[in-house]
Design a protein around this motif. Structure first.
Motif, PDB file in Angstrom:
ATOM      1  N   VAL A 231      -4.403   5.587  -2.265  1.00  0.00           N
ATOM      2  CA  VAL A 231      -3.407   6.584  -1.873  1.00  0.00           C
ATOM      3  C   VAL A 231      -2.041   6.206  -2.439  1.00  0.00           C
ATOM      4  N   GLU A 232      -1.723   4.911  -2.431  1.00  0.00           N
ATOM      5  CA  GLU A 232      -0.454   4.431  -2.991  1.00  0.00           C
ATOM      6  C   GLU A 232      -0.316   4.839  -4.456  1.00  0.00           C
TER       7      GLU A 232
ATOM      8  N   ASP B 214       5.838   7.688  -2.294  1.00  0.00           N
ATOM      9  CA  ASP B 214       6.038   6.863  -1.104  1.00  0.00           C
ATOM     10  C   ASP B 214       6.286   7.692   0.149  1.00  0.00           C
TER      11      ASP B 214
ATOM     12  N   ARG C   2       2.783   9.015   1.507  1.00  0.00           N
ATOM     13  CA  ARG C   2       1.597   8.158   1.526  1.00  0.00           C
ATOM     14  C   ARG C   2       1.011   8.001   2.932  1.00  0.00           C
ATOM     15  N   THR C   3       1.888   7.880   3.969  1.00  0.00           N
ATOM     16  CA  THR C   3       1.379   7.692   5.330  1.00  0.00           C
ATOM     17  C   THR C   3       0.596   8.907   5.796  1.00  0.00           C
TER      18      THR C   3
ATOM     19  N   THR D 236      -0.789  11.210   3.921  1.00  0.00           N
ATOM     20  CA  THR D 236      -1.983  11.379   3.088  1.00  0.00           C
ATOM     21  C   THR D 236      -3.090  10.429   3.517  1.00  0.00           C
ATOM     22  N   LEU D 237      -2.740   9.168   3.753  1.00  0.00           N
ATOM     23  CA  LEU D 237      -3.733   8.206   4.219  1.00  0.00           C
ATOM     24  C   LEU D 237      -4.308   8.634   5.562  1.00  0.00           C
TER      25      LEU D 237
ATOM     26  N   TYR E 150       1.424  -0.996   5.621  1.00  0.00           N
ATOM     27  CA  TYR E 150       2.784  -0.483   5.572  1.00  0.00           C
ATOM     28  C   TYR E 150       3.679  -1.217   6.573  1.00  0.00           C
TER      29      TYR E 150
END
Length: 422
Positions: A30-31, A36, A39-40, A42-43, A237
């Motif tokens: 995902v990274e 940035d 990303r949270t 999306t994950l 993270y």
């Protein structure tokens, strides 16, 4: 005991196959795929899709395996077929070039591995008697987390080789499960137990829903797993923010953290499993597990260094290991004969459903909460982990409705004495 060892080995390699992608692979991929600031979310989306798949697949294949007939047995076809499909999904995860492709691959992998997990859970319910269930539950739980160690060790040693981290355990799983299926006892379904799948599935679902003791156990596992999922949410993270590390530098720290937690789970699961099996009373172990997990949440909320984080992981691992040692054994006290696959498949929902909702809860807290309420905490991760601690304490409430099954009501007769009497 030979069968117990075989079941534990199967559980080890199957859950180990999910560890590499879930802990290291998905965050790193995902990274690479998104910016940035997204990303949270999306994950969380990808993890949620996989967890929802597990929620459906585990009880579904549990019911199907209960009703499967054929000369190869009820469980073997799903054990082997599941790891083969899981290997294919893992390979697709590694080669995904978009978020949609990554999500689809993770769904395929979760479907395959959960078919195998449902089948091996059914084997335990079929073949393990009451007196052995706590010790077997401990060994089973310990083996599950031992399976997480090889991919984490690989991640710590070669953090840039995602191909090895993601695919090593799935390849091993196909080989090991195939070999185990040649020695495991799995009698075919008898003629008088056969029924059409739709009618049989509806009957099993009604039986589960009306089993109130089982449903309280289900709720307790759900709350404990939700607390644990929140405690461990977005560790990569979290380390990058609190300890100020790059993704490459944070990856070994996360791997060591998970290794410590897994080691605690293994030790507690085995020790508590054999101790609780002799005593037959599970209440004190459940109380200690919930309080310990709450303490782990508080420790993590205040963590400001790798060492502090690892102490929290050790406390959480010991607590969850103690819980796993008696939770499965307690649930089996309420499962009717011949329904192990469907009941334990449904019980696994209580473990996978929190994985579906925990990321969404975590994202909401991280987006809306202010700095943590504890001194020295300047970010909103403190609020997230204190919420997890509170949920762990709430998990004690179902015990008020489980008094009848918390203690063995009559001494179990060892299987060798049963054979002698017969």
């Amino acid at each position: 005991m030979r069968n117990v060892v075989v079941f534990a080995v199967i559980n080890l390699v199957v859950l180990g196959s999910l560890t590499g992608p879930a802990v290291i692979g998905l965050p790193m991929l995902v990274e690479r795929l998104v910016t940035d600031d997204t990303r949270t979310a999306t994950l969380a989306f990808v993890i949620t899709c996989g967890a929802v798949t597990a929620i459906v697949a585990n009880p579904l294949f549990g019911i199907i395996s209960d009703l499967t007939s054929g000369r190869f047995g009820k469980r073997r076809p799903w054990l082997i077929g599941g790891v083969v499909v899981g290997l294919g999904g893992s390979a697709l995860v590694l080669t995904a070039e978009s978020v949609a492709a990554l999500m689809t691959a993770w769904i395929i992998a979760q479907t395959g591995y959960n078919a195998s997990l449902a089948a091996v859970a059914g084997l335990i319910g079929d073949q393990v008697d009451e007196r052995q269930r706590s010790s077997v539950s401990g060994v089973f739980g310990a083996a599950a987390f031992l399976g997480t160690l090889p991919p984490l060790l690989l991640a710590a040693i070669i953090p840039t080789r995602l191909d090895v981290i993601i695919l090593a355990m799935p390849v091993v799983a196909v080989i090991v499960v195939t070999i185990c299926c040649t020695v495991v006892s799995d009698p075919p379904l008898t003629r008088d137990m056969r029924s059409p799948l739709p009618r049989g599935a509806a009957r099993e679902l009604r039986r589960i829903v009306h089993n109130s003791q089982f449903m309280w156990i289900w709720l307790q596992r759900f709350l404990m797993q939700l607390a644990f999922s929140l405690v461990t949410s977005f560790t990569l993270y979290f380390v990058m923010l609190r300890v100020s590390r790059s993704p490459e530098e944070a990856t070994p720290i996360v791997a060591i953290n998970t290794f410590i937690g897994g080691t605690g789970i293994v030790i507690a699961a085995v020790v508590v499993g054999f101790t609780a099996g002799r005593r037959g009373s599970y209440g004190p172990y459940l109380v200690a597990a919930a309080c310990g997990l709450a303490l782990a949440g508080v420790l993590r909320a205040t963590a400001a260094s790798e060492a502090h984080l690892w102490i929290a992981a050790a406390v959480g691992g010991l607590s969850l290991g103690g819980f796993f040692a008696v939770d499965l054994a307690l649930a089996l006290r309420t499962v009717p004969r011949g329904s192990a696959g469907s009941h334990l498949g449904m019980l696994n929902i209580a473990e996978t459903l929190p994985q579906a909702i925990a990321p969404a809860i975590a994202v909401t807290i991280l987006a809306s909460a202010g700095p943590g309420p504890l001194a020295g905490v300047s970010d909103n991760y403190g609020t997230l982990y204190l919420t997890a601690a509170l949920i762990a304490l709430i998990a004690l409430i179902p015990m008020a409705f489980l008094r009848r099954v918390l203690t063995r009501t009559a001494p179990a007769i060892p299987s060798r004495l049963q054979r002698a009497r017969s």
